[in-house]
Design a protein around this motif. Structure first.
Motif, PDB file in Angstrom:
ATOM      1  N   LYS A 162       0.976  -1.344  -0.166  1.00 54.29           N
ATOM      2  CA  LYS A 162      -0.196  -0.125  -0.345  1.00 54.29           C
ATOM      3  C   LYS A 162       1.007   1.345   0.032  1.00 54.29           C
ATOM      4  O   LYS A 162       1.950   1.547   0.759  1.00 54.29           O
ATOM      5  CB  LYS A 162      -0.754  -0.136   1.578  1.00 54.29           C
ATOM      6  N   LEU A 192       2.356   5.083   0.248  1.00 55.09           N
ATOM      7  CA  LEU A 192       1.134   6.189   1.179  1.00 55.09           C
ATOM      8  C   LEU A 192       1.987   7.230   0.683  1.00 55.09           C
ATOM      9  O   LEU A 192       2.343   7.402  -0.605  1.00 55.09           O
ATOM     10  CB  LEU A 192       1.639   5.827   2.720  1.00 55.09           C
ATOM     11  N   SER A 193       1.088   8.612   1.057  1.00 55.79           N
ATOM     12  CA  SER A 193       1.716   9.629   0.634  1.00 55.79           C
ATOM     13  C   SER A 193       3.010  10.505   0.798  1.00 55.79           C
ATOM     14  O   SER A 193       3.281  11.471   0.613  1.00 55.79           O
ATOM     15  CB  SER A 193       0.730  10.349   0.145  1.00 55.79           C
ATOM     16  N   ASP A 194       3.452   9.698   1.968  1.00 55.85           N
ATOM     17  CA  ASP A 194       4.701  10.284   2.811  1.00 55.85           C
ATOM     18  C   ASP A 194       5.847  10.677   2.111  1.00 55.85           C
ATOM     19  O   ASP A 194       6.310   9.284   1.288  1.00 55.85           O
ATOM     20  CB  ASP A 194       4.835  10.058   4.059  1.00 55.85           C
ATOM     21  N   LYS A 195       6.235  11.351   2.074  1.00 59.85           N
ATOM     22  CA  LYS A 195       7.347  11.559   0.815  1.00 59.85           C
ATOM     23  C   LYS A 195       9.161  11.996   2.359  1.00 59.85           C
ATOM     24  O   LYS A 195       8.605  12.491   3.447  1.00 59.85           O
ATOM     25  CB  LYS A 195       7.448  12.627   0.248  1.00 59.85           C
ATOM     26  N   GLN A 234       9.284   7.865  -0.915  1.00 58.19           N
ATOM     27  CA  GLN A 234       8.122   7.563  -0.350  1.00 58.19           C
ATOM     28  C   GLN A 234       8.093   6.212   0.083  1.00 58.19           C
ATOM     29  O   GLN A 234       8.489   5.079   0.371  1.00 58.19           O
ATOM     30  CB  GLN A 234       7.556   7.520  -1.877  1.00 58.19           C
ATOM     31  N   LYS A 235       6.762   6.663   1.215  1.00 56.43           N
ATOM     32  CA  LYS A 235       6.856   5.241   2.513  1.00 56.43           C
ATOM     33  C   LYS A 235       5.315   4.267   1.161  1.00 56.43           C
ATOM     34  O   LYS A 235       4.673   3.990   0.569  1.00 56.43           O
ATOM     35  CB  LYS A 235       5.999   5.914   3.667  1.00 56.43           C
TER      36      LYS A 235
END
Length: 288
Positions: free
Chosen positions: A128, A130-133, A142-143
């Motif tokens: 999955k 995610l939007s975290d960078k 990116q996560k």
């Protein structure tokens, strides 16, 4: 720990065009859940070639190569009575993981007891994204998260290196995995360096390695069964070899005949104590 003197972080442009590369990861792990502060560290190589990748311990590979070269030299000289003292194995991780391109089929080579297994592992991480960078080293990352091998994992990947690969059996993200760790922080892989390789350094499959006994081909379910049986009776293989007469006599360094029954009892106690402490292995589902 050995310094990474030979490693350099290469430019993004170079990485995207180089066909033969070595990505060196620092692997930190604590396999005893009752002693989480006892963290061990090992450098692991992820060698990339057009045919696929191979992930293995740098220290074990160097020691193994040294031993084989030493044996070949002694045999060619006609000396069949030699000692391997001084060529002890360094590194604790003796497995290797090979992935073929472009399908990323995973072949896992590992030893249990006296046997060596080739595991065709069909499991695939279901990521999955995610939007975290963030930024790790020189890479923008990116996560992504997934449940895999009995653990919850968090990965940081970079599209700056367009290789859908990573350490161990991890793959399938739209870029190289730069860092990955499980939820308990007991197993952490982090990229520490990159080195360009030439074609002559292309990795050789462990399937083609010279060995006394052939690899035993199994799938991941059969391997789990074998591993469970080994935990219950770790000396079964050696006991069978003794009963079948494959081992006639054993001697110590002084030439004295060893009492094999006492040796088995002592080794069984030692191995079982060691296995009890290995209750937090990377593939936690092997223990369930």
């Amino acid at each position: 720990m050995k310094k990474l003197l030979f490693l350099v972080v290469l430019s993004v442009g170079f990485l995207s065009h180089a066909q033969y590369q070595r990505f060196v990861y620092e692997y930190k792990f604590a396999i005893d859940s009752t002693a989480k502060d006892n963290v061990e560290t090992e450098l692991m190589n992820l060698d990339i070639a057009p045919k696929g990748s191979k992930f293995y311990s740098n220290s074990y590979h160097e020691a193994d190569s040294l031993m084989h070269a030493f044996i070949e030299k002694q045999v060619k000289s006609g000396n069949n009575d030699f000692s391997l003292k001084g060529i002890g194995y360094t590194g604790k991780l003796r497995y290797s993981v090979e992935k073929s391109y472009p399908d990323y089929a995973v072949s896992f080579i590992n030893s249990i007891g006296n046997e060596e297994y080739l595991v065709q592992d069909s499991r695939v991480p279901q990521w999955k994204i995610l939007s975290d960078k963030d930024k790790i080293g020189n890479f923008s990352v990116q996560k992504a998260v997934c449940d895999f091998l009995g653990r919850r994992w968090t990965a940081w990947f970079t599209t700056e290196v367009p290789i859908q690969d990573g350490p161990y059996k991890f793959h399938g993200l739209p870029g190289l995995i730069v860092k990955i760790e499980d939820q308990s922080h007991a197993h952490i892989f982090e990229l520490k360096g990159v080195k360009k390789l030439d074609k002559a350094q292309e990795w050789v499959s462990g399937k083609d390695k010279k060995r006394y006994n052939p690899l035993i081909n199994v799938d991941e379910n059969k391997f789990k069964k074998v591993y469970t049986e080994y935990l219950q009776d770790p000396m079964k293989g050696l006991r069978q070899m003794l009963n079948n007469g494959k081992i006639v006599e054993m001697r110590d360094d002084n030439g004295k005949v060893i009492d094999t029954n006492k040796m088995l009892r002592d080794d069984e106690k030692r191995v079982k104590e060691k296995l009890k402490k290995e209750n937090n292995i990377l593939e936690l589902d092997l223990l369930k």
